[in-house]
Design a protein around this motif. Sequence first.
Motif, PDB file in Angstrom:
ATOM      1  N   LEU A  79       0.790  -1.234   0.000  1.00 55.48           N
ATOM      2  CA  LEU A  79       0.000   0.000   0.000  1.00 55.48           C
ATOM      3  C   LEU A  79       0.830   1.296   0.000  1.00 55.48           C
ATOM      4  O   LEU A  79       0.665   2.121  -0.903  1.00 55.48           O
ATOM      5  N   PRO A  80       1.754   1.518   0.947  1.00 58.41           N
ATOM      6  CA  PRO A  80       2.494   2.792   0.924  1.00 58.41           C
ATOM      7  C   PRO A  80       3.405   2.928  -0.293  1.00 58.41           C
ATOM      8  O   PRO A  80       3.639   4.045  -0.763  1.00 58.41           O
ATOM      9  N   VAL A  81       3.870   1.813  -0.799  1.00 59.38           N
ATOM     10  CA  VAL A  81       4.783   1.854  -1.942  1.00 59.38           C
ATOM     11  C   VAL A  81       4.033   2.308  -3.199  1.00 59.38           C
ATOM     12  O   VAL A  81       4.484   3.181  -3.935  1.00 59.38           O
ATOM     13  N   LEU A  82       2.841   1.740  -3.381  1.00 60.89           N
ATOM     14  CA  LEU A  82       2.003   2.140  -4.518  1.00 60.89           C
ATOM     15  C   LEU A  82       1.556   3.590  -4.390  1.00 60.89           C
ATOM     16  O   LEU A  82       1.565   4.357  -5.360  1.00 60.89           O
ATOM     17  N   SER A  83       1.161   3.954  -3.184  1.00 58.55           N
ATOM     18  CA  SER A  83       0.677   5.300  -2.933  1.00 58.55           C
ATOM     19  C   SER A  83       1.780   6.323  -3.229  1.00 58.55           C
ATOM     20  O   SER A  83       1.544   7.355  -3.868  1.00 58.55           O
ATOM     21  N   PHE A  84       2.960   6.008  -2.774  1.00 55.79           N
ATOM     22  CA  PHE A  84       4.094   6.897  -3.001  1.00 55.79           C
ATOM     23  C   PHE A  84       4.410   7.012  -4.492  1.00 55.79           C
ATOM     24  O   PHE A  84       4.665   8.099  -5.009  1.00 55.79           O
ATOM     25  N   PHE A  85       4.349   5.876  -5.163  1.00 52.63           N
ATOM     26  CA  PHE A  85       4.636   5.870  -6.597  1.00 52.63           C
ATOM     27  C   PHE A  85       3.646   6.760  -7.351  1.00 52.63           C
ATOM     28  O   PHE A  85       4.023   7.584  -8.189  1.00 52.63           O
ATOM     29  N   ALA A  86       2.367   6.627  -7.005  1.00 58.80           N
ATOM     30  CA  ALA A  86       1.331   7.433  -7.657  1.00 58.80           C
ATOM     31  C   ALA A  86       1.546   8.916  -7.370  1.00 58.80           C
ATOM     32  O   ALA A  86       1.371   9.770  -8.237  1.00 58.80           O
ATOM     33  N   GLU A  87       1.956   9.204  -6.151  1.00 60.36           N
ATOM     34  CA  GLU A  87       2.206  10.592  -5.769  1.00 60.36           C
ATOM     35  C   GLU A  87       3.349  11.174  -6.609  1.00 60.36           C
ATOM     36  O   GLU A  87       3.269  12.301  -7.104  1.00 60.36           O
ATOM     37  N   MET A  88       4.380  10.386  -6.759  1.00 59.77           N
ATOM     38  CA  MET A  88       5.517  10.846  -7.553  1.00 59.77           C
ATOM     39  C   MET A  88       5.134  11.076  -9.006  1.00 59.77           C
ATOM     40  O   MET A  88       5.635  11.955  -9.679  1.00 59.77           O
ATOM     41  N   LYS A  89       4.229  10.220  -9.486  1.00 60.66           N
ATOM     42  CA  LYS A  89       3.781  10.333 -10.876  1.00 60.66           C
ATOM     43  C   LYS A  89       2.658  11.372 -11.006  1.00 60.66           C
ATOM     44  O   LYS A  89       2.183  11.640 -12.100  1.00 60.66           O
ATOM     45  N   ASN A  90       2.200  11.829  -9.846  1.00 59.13           N
ATOM     46  CA  ASN A  90       1.103  12.788  -9.821  1.00 59.13           C
ATOM     47  C   ASN A  90      -0.170  12.253 -10.485  1.00 59.13           C
ATOM     48  O   ASN A  90      -0.824  12.927 -11.274  1.00 59.13           O
ATOM     49  N   ILE A  91      -0.495  11.007 -10.156  1.00 58.22           N
ATOM     50  CA  ILE A  91      -1.719  10.390 -10.686  1.00 58.22           C
ATOM     51  C   ILE A  91      -2.542   9.854  -9.513  1.00 58.22           C
ATOM     52  O   ILE A  91      -2.001   9.589  -8.444  1.00 58.22           O
ATOM     53  N   PRO A  92      -3.867   9.731  -9.690  1.00 57.08           N
ATOM     54  CA  PRO A  92      -4.696   9.220  -8.598  1.00 57.08           C
ATOM     55  C   PRO A  92      -4.425   7.736  -8.311  1.00 57.08           C
ATOM     56  O   PRO A  92      -4.081   6.983  -9.227  1.00 57.08           O
ATOM     57  N   PHE A  93      -4.606   7.392  -7.079  1.00 60.91           N
ATOM     58  CA  PHE A  93      -4.437   6.001  -6.649  1.00 60.91           C
ATOM     59  C   PHE A  93      -5.681   5.580  -5.874  1.00 60.91           C
ATOM     60  O   PHE A  93      -6.029   6.174  -4.853  1.00 60.91           O
ATOM     61  N   ILE A  94      -6.369   4.565  -6.396  1.00 56.34           N
ATOM     62  CA  ILE A  94      -7.592   4.078  -5.762  1.00 56.34           C
ATOM     63  C   ILE A  94      -7.309   2.708  -5.151  1.00 56.34           C
ATOM     64  O   ILE A  94      -6.782   1.822  -5.830  1.00 56.34           O
ATOM     65  N   TYR A  95      -7.636   2.567  -3.883  1.00 55.47           N
ATOM     66  CA  TYR A  95      -7.333   1.315  -3.188  1.00 55.47           C
ATOM     67  C   TYR A  95      -8.593   0.743  -2.565  1.00 55.47           C
ATOM     68  O   TYR A  95      -9.204   1.345  -1.680  1.00 55.47           O
ATOM     69  N   CYS A  96      -9.020  -0.405  -3.051  1.00 54.58           N
ATOM     70  CA  CYS A  96     -10.218  -1.051  -2.518  1.00 54.58           C
ATOM     71  C   CYS A  96      -9.835  -1.906  -1.316  1.00 54.58           C
ATOM     72  O   CYS A  96      -8.887  -2.701  -1.386  1.00 54.58           O
ATOM     73  N   CYS A  97     -10.585  -1.739  -0.245  1.00 49.84           N
ATOM     74  CA  CYS A  97     -10.290  -2.508   0.968  1.00 49.84           C
ATOM     75  C   CYS A  97     -11.601  -2.800   1.700  1.00 49.84           C
ATOM     76  O   CYS A  97     -12.645  -2.257   1.353  1.00 49.84           O
ATOM     77  N   LYS A  98     -11.517  -3.655   2.693  1.00 48.59           N
ATOM     78  CA  LYS A  98     -12.697  -3.926   3.519  1.00 48.59           C
ATOM     79  C   LYS A  98     -12.966  -2.705   4.406  1.00 48.59           C
ATOM     80  O   LYS A  98     -12.087  -1.852   4.532  1.00 48.59           O
ATOM     81  N   PRO A  99     -14.144  -2.606   5.017  1.00 49.08           N
ATOM     82  CA  PRO A  99     -14.454  -1.419   5.821  1.00 49.08           C
ATOM     83  C   PRO A  99     -13.374  -1.126   6.867  1.00 49.08           C
ATOM     84  O   PRO A  99     -12.865  -2.036   7.516  1.00 49.08           O
ATOM     85  N   ILE A 100     -13.019   0.139   6.976  1.00 52.21           N
ATOM     86  CA  ILE A 100     -11.982   0.567   7.913  1.00 52.21           C
ATOM     87  C   ILE A 100     -12.662   1.025   9.204  1.00 52.21           C
ATOM     88  O   ILE A 100     -13.599   1.839   9.165  1.00 52.21           O
ATOM     89  N   SER A 101     -12.221   0.525  10.322  1.00 51.07           N
ATOM     90  CA  SER A 101     -12.878   0.853  11.590  1.00 51.07           C
ATOM     91  C   SER A 101     -12.669   2.323  11.951  1.00 51.07           C
ATOM     92  O   SER A 101     -11.690   2.943  11.540  1.00 51.07           O
ATOM     93  N   THR A 102     -13.615   2.848  12.707  1.00 51.22           N
ATOM     94  CA  THR A 102     -13.515   4.237  13.153  1.00 51.22           C
ATOM     95  C   THR A 102     -12.235   4.425  13.955  1.00 51.22           C
ATOM     96  O   THR A 102     -11.548   5.436  13.824  1.00 51.22           O
ATOM     97  N   PHE A 103     -11.910   3.423  14.778  1.00 48.13           N
ATOM     98  CA  PHE A 103     -10.707   3.530  15.596  1.00 48.13           C
ATOM     99  C   PHE A 103      -9.465   3.703  14.706  1.00 48.13           C
ATOM    100  O   PHE A 103      -8.629   4.569  14.953  1.00 48.13           O
ATOM    101  N   GLN A 104      -9.401   2.887  13.655  1.00 45.95           N
ATOM    102  CA  GLN A 104      -8.231   2.977  12.771  1.00 45.95           C
ATOM    103  C   GLN A 104      -8.165   4.335  12.077  1.00 45.95           C
ATOM    104  O   GLN A 104      -7.089   4.892  11.886  1.00 45.95           O
TER     105      GLN A 104
END
Length: 309
Positions: A79-104
């Motif tokens: 996840l952080p590696v892809l996110s960083f790569f997209a940021e460097m390329k200045n393109i959107p990054f969409i990540y599908c995941c299961k529901p994230i808890s409020t605590f997280q």
Amino acid sequence: MKLKRNFPTVLLSDISNLKQLFSNSIIEKIIFNGNSYYVKRDDLIHPVFNGNKARKLFFLKDLKIKKIISFGGTQSNMLPVLSFFAEMKNIPFIYCCKPISTFQKEHPEGNYKAALKNTAFKEIPHEDWQETVKDLKAASLDNDGLLINQGGLQKESEKGLKLLAEEIKEWAEKEKIEDLKIFLPSGTGTTALFLQKNLNFDVFTTPCVGDKEYLTKQLLEVEKDLLKHPKILDLDKKYNFGKPYKEFFEIYRDLKSQTRIEFELLYDAKGWIVLEKFRESIGKNILYIHQGGTLGNESMLERYRKLFS
Ligand SMILES: *Cc1c(COP(=O)(O)O)cnc(C)c1O
């Protein structure tokens, strides 16, 4: 103990010359519990864009893509590696995941925290998860978007892993080591498989997600010839992926104090337990591949602190 991370200001030019970055990955000799090993430091490639995930994404560097889509757990090392790569390329990054808890969401940590800045999280209800993953895998995204499979289990990943194999070959020749053995822990097994395909040295691995049969099945999806698979070693004791175990923390801590190297808690901990057990039968010149991913340690250490303090 709070791990302090300074997020680097990295210029796009830094990752546009990935081969240059890969040269940060040196090979060191270490002594652990009285035995010597070599370690390939793919964790040193870059503070975020490192490890086998960086190798797997190498093929992306010259593609003209307008967005990246992927899926998996919110604490995945990819996840952080892809996110960083997209940021460097200045393109959107969409990540599908299961529901994230409020605590997280209120207490972001580790890989999730590192990815927050440049990730559009798409939470999928539990009951729709299987179906969504199936759809994603089947979707033939147009030229603009690119789907990265969970853990980077895809044939394109071979490109960067081949460079890793070449670096190892060159080093072994220079050091005149002919009987080198490679060891690395596996998730999908992609890294171990492509290393074995591109090296004449024996590659040994251990499954960290699922058992030996599951790993073999995963490997068969990419390579039908069993003879080209890495050799799979395992323990009698079964470990559940992502769960904290006292012996995992202990070996992580001992490695850190004896070698000054921070290894990763989900894969490397089991990797080193297995390697110590089979060390003598593997051979005397063993090269351990450090596959990065230590950004995720923060959230695991927090769990260990709560459990065993
Ligand atoms: C992702 C990861 C692995 C597993 O890699 P595979 O190619 O899926 O087998 C191993 N170690 C670390 C540190 C990782 O981040």
